[in-house]
Design a protein around this motif. Structure first.
Motif, PDB file in Angstrom:
ATOM      1  N   ILE A 104     -82.338 -34.521 -21.482  1.00  0.00           N
ATOM      2  CA  ILE A 104     -83.675 -34.632 -20.903  1.00  0.00           C
ATOM      3  C   ILE A 104     -84.373 -35.773 -21.612  1.00  0.00           C
ATOM      4  CG2 ILE A 104     -85.912 -33.524 -20.551  1.00  0.00           C
ATOM      5  CD1 ILE A 104     -84.455 -30.822 -20.686  1.00  0.00           C
ATOM      6  N   ILE A 105     -84.816 -36.751 -20.826  1.00  0.00           N
ATOM      7  CA  ILE A 105     -85.561 -37.888 -21.364  1.00  0.00           C
ATOM      8  C   ILE A 105     -87.037 -37.592 -21.125  1.00  0.00           C
ATOM      9  CG2 ILE A 105     -86.002 -40.364 -21.164  1.00  0.00           C
ATOM     10  CD1 ILE A 105     -83.114 -40.554 -19.967  1.00  0.00           C
ATOM     11  N   THR A 106     -87.822 -37.649 -22.176  1.00  0.00           N
ATOM     12  CA  THR A 106     -89.264 -37.441 -22.067  1.00  0.00           C
ATOM     13  C   THR A 106     -89.955 -38.764 -22.339  1.00  0.00           C
ATOM     14  OG1 THR A 106     -89.057 -35.157 -22.817  1.00  0.00           O
ATOM     15  CG2 THR A 106     -91.240 -36.141 -22.933  1.00  0.00           C
ATOM     16  N   LEU A 107     -90.737 -39.218 -21.353  1.00  0.00           N
ATOM     17  CA  LEU A 107     -91.511 -40.439 -21.497  1.00  0.00           C
ATOM     18  C   LEU A 107     -92.909 -40.061 -21.958  1.00  0.00           C
ATOM     19  CD1 LEU A 107     -90.471 -42.205 -18.173  1.00  0.00           C
ATOM     20  CD2 LEU A 107     -89.451 -42.464 -20.435  1.00  0.00           C
ATOM     21  N   LYS A 108     -93.367 -40.660 -23.056  1.00  0.00           N
ATOM     22  CA  LYS A 108     -94.720 -40.418 -23.564  1.00  0.00           C
ATOM     23  C   LYS A 108     -95.644 -41.460 -22.959  1.00  0.00           C
ATOM     24  CE  LYS A 108     -92.873 -39.347 -28.017  1.00  0.00           C
ATOM     25  NZ  LYS A 108     -92.985 -39.655 -29.446  1.00  0.00           N
ATOM     26  N   THR A 109     -96.743 -41.011 -22.335  1.00  0.00           N
ATOM     27  CA  THR A 109     -97.677 -41.929 -21.694  1.00  0.00           C
ATOM     28  C   THR A 109     -99.050 -41.851 -22.361  1.00  0.00           C
ATOM     29  OG1 THR A 109     -98.702 -40.503 -20.036  1.00  0.00           O
ATOM     30  CG2 THR A 109     -96.504 -41.356 -19.516  1.00  0.00           C
ATOM     31  N   ASP A 110     -99.900 -42.822 -22.021  1.00  0.00           N
ATOM     32  CA  ASP A 110    -101.284 -42.777 -22.493  1.00  0.00           C
ATOM     33  C   ASP A 110    -102.208 -42.187 -21.423  1.00  0.00           C
ATOM     34  OD1 ASP A 110    -101.405 -44.874 -20.681  1.00  0.00           O
ATOM     35  OD2 ASP A 110    -102.075 -46.373 -22.133  1.00  0.00           O
ATOM     36  N   SER A 111    -101.626 -41.513 -20.446  1.00  0.00           N
ATOM     37  CA  SER A 111    -102.412 -40.896 -19.372  1.00  0.00           C
ATOM     38  C   SER A 111    -102.982 -39.555 -19.832  1.00  0.00           C
ATOM     39  CB  SER A 111    -101.538 -40.660 -18.136  1.00  0.00           C
ATOM     40  OG  SER A 111    -102.216 -39.833 -17.214  1.00  0.00           O
ATOM     41  N   PRO A 112    -104.299 -39.348 -19.652  1.00  0.00           N
ATOM     42  CA  PRO A 112    -104.852 -38.029 -19.982  1.00  0.00           C
ATOM     43  C   PRO A 112    -104.428 -36.958 -18.971  1.00  0.00           C
ATOM     44  CG  PRO A 112    -106.547 -39.423 -19.017  1.00  0.00           C
ATOM     45  CD  PRO A 112    -105.322 -40.278 -19.178  1.00  0.00           C
ATOM     46  N   PHE A 113    -103.960 -37.388 -17.786  1.00  0.00           N
ATOM     47  CA  PHE A 113    -103.553 -36.453 -16.746  1.00  0.00           C
ATOM     48  C   PHE A 113    -102.115 -35.980 -16.907  1.00  0.00           C
ATOM     49  CE2 PHE A 113    -106.675 -39.374 -14.870  1.00  0.00           C
ATOM     50  CZ  PHE A 113    -107.698 -38.480 -14.651  1.00  0.00           C
ATOM     51  N   LYS A 114    -101.270 -36.854 -17.410  1.00  0.00           N
ATOM     52  CA  LYS A 114     -99.839 -36.524 -17.541  1.00  0.00           C
ATOM     53  C   LYS A 114     -99.301 -37.259 -18.776  1.00  0.00           C
ATOM     54  CE  LYS A 114     -96.193 -34.665 -15.416  1.00  0.00           C
ATOM     55  NZ  LYS A 114     -96.037 -33.266 -15.145  1.00  0.00           N
ATOM     56  N   PRO A 115     -99.498 -36.680 -19.962  1.00  0.00           N
ATOM     57  CA  PRO A 115     -99.059 -37.376 -21.173  1.00  0.00           C
ATOM     58  C   PRO A 115     -97.548 -37.436 -21.353  1.00  0.00           C
ATOM     59  CG  PRO A 115    -100.069 -35.263 -21.719  1.00  0.00           C
ATOM     60  CD  PRO A 115    -100.230 -35.450 -20.244  1.00  0.00           C
ATOM     61  N   ARG A 116     -96.802 -36.648 -20.556  1.00  0.00           N
ATOM     62  CA  ARG A 116     -95.335 -36.659 -20.647  1.00  0.00           C
ATOM     63  C   ARG A 116     -94.733 -36.575 -19.247  1.00  0.00           C
ATOM     64  NH1 ARG A 116     -93.869 -36.010 -25.856  1.00  0.00           N
ATOM     65  NH2 ARG A 116     -95.355 -35.043 -27.267  1.00  0.00           N
ATOM     66  N   LEU A 117     -93.706 -37.382 -19.025  1.00  0.00           N
ATOM     67  CA  LEU A 117     -92.906 -37.331 -17.794  1.00  0.00           C
ATOM     68  C   LEU A 117     -91.480 -37.019 -18.205  1.00  0.00           C
ATOM     69  CD1 LEU A 117     -94.175 -40.604 -16.050  1.00  0.00           C
ATOM     70  CD2 LEU A 117     -94.739 -38.272 -15.389  1.00  0.00           C
ATOM     71  N   LYS A 118     -90.811 -36.134 -17.477  1.00  0.00           N
ATOM     72  CA  LYS A 118     -89.439 -35.753 -17.835  1.00  0.00           C
ATOM     73  C   LYS A 118     -88.459 -36.226 -16.770  1.00  0.00           C
ATOM     74  CE  LYS A 118     -90.722 -31.794 -20.572  1.00  0.00           C
ATOM     75  NZ  LYS A 118     -90.207 -31.898 -21.885  1.00  0.00           N
ATOM     76  N   ILE A 119     -87.310 -36.700 -17.261  1.00  0.00           N
ATOM     77  CA  ILE A 119     -86.203 -37.125 -16.400  1.00  0.00           C
ATOM     78  C   ILE A 119     -84.960 -36.390 -16.884  1.00  0.00           C
ATOM     79  CG2 ILE A 119     -84.794 -39.069 -15.630  1.00  0.00           C
ATOM     80  CD1 ILE A 119     -87.209 -40.877 -16.510  1.00  0.00           C
ATOM     81  N   ARG A 120     -84.309 -35.683 -15.974  1.00  0.00           N
ATOM     82  CA  ARG A 120     -83.069 -34.982 -16.321  1.00  0.00           C
ATOM     83  C   ARG A 120     -81.880 -35.864 -15.989  1.00  0.00           C
ATOM     84  NH1 ARG A 120     -86.822 -31.467 -15.886  1.00  0.00           N
ATOM     85  NH2 ARG A 120     -86.767 -29.409 -16.789  1.00  0.00           N
TER      86      ARG A 120
END
Length: 133
Positions: A104-120
């Motif tokens: 699982i790859i977790t992308l850390k963002t600077d978005s207050p709405f979605k601070p993490r996006l996951k890619i399987r």
């Protein structure tokens, strides 16, 4: 979006009722593909590129990535080219034996709405007969 929920109560006249919730959902970003599925034979380097395009309304930056396991699946973050919004995640897998790999790859963002996006990510290495481990 339209969701229907069953609510159970202690009211003898109405032991249960359905609530319907309706609303619009904005997509923060387009992640394509959302799940990476790779397959090949042992010794073959398997590769894929995931593109992350923030919605114009919710522009954000990707600050980094983490992998849950990070063994034989590797991920590299590629920032957008000047004047573009599309981030890329280059995914590679390598195994010298018949194997099923997962991460699982977790992308850390600077978005207050979605601070993490996951890619399987799934990678299946099979022998020449199509069998897996």
């Amino acid at each position: 979006m339209n969701k229907r929920i069953l609510v159970k109560t202690n009211d003898p006249a109405a032991k249960s009722l359905y609530l319907t919730i309706t609303g619009n959902v904005d997509r923060l970003a387009k992640v394509s593909p959302g799940t990476v599925s790779l397959s090949g034979v042992p010794g073959e380097r398997l590769e894929a590129v995931v593109t992350v395009t923030p919605a114009e309304k919710y522009t954000f930056n990707i600050l980094g990535l983490e992998q849950k396991f990070g063994n034989r699946i590797q991920a590299e973050l590629v920032p957008p080219k000047p004047g573009h919004r599309e981030w890329q995640v280059k995914v590679t897998a390598l195994s010298d034996k018949v194997d099923d790999l997962y991460d699982i790859i977790t992308l850390k963002t600077d978005s207050p709405f979605k601070p993490r996006l996951k890619i399987r990510v799934y990678a299946i290495y099979f022998d020449n007969t199509g069998k897996t481990s």
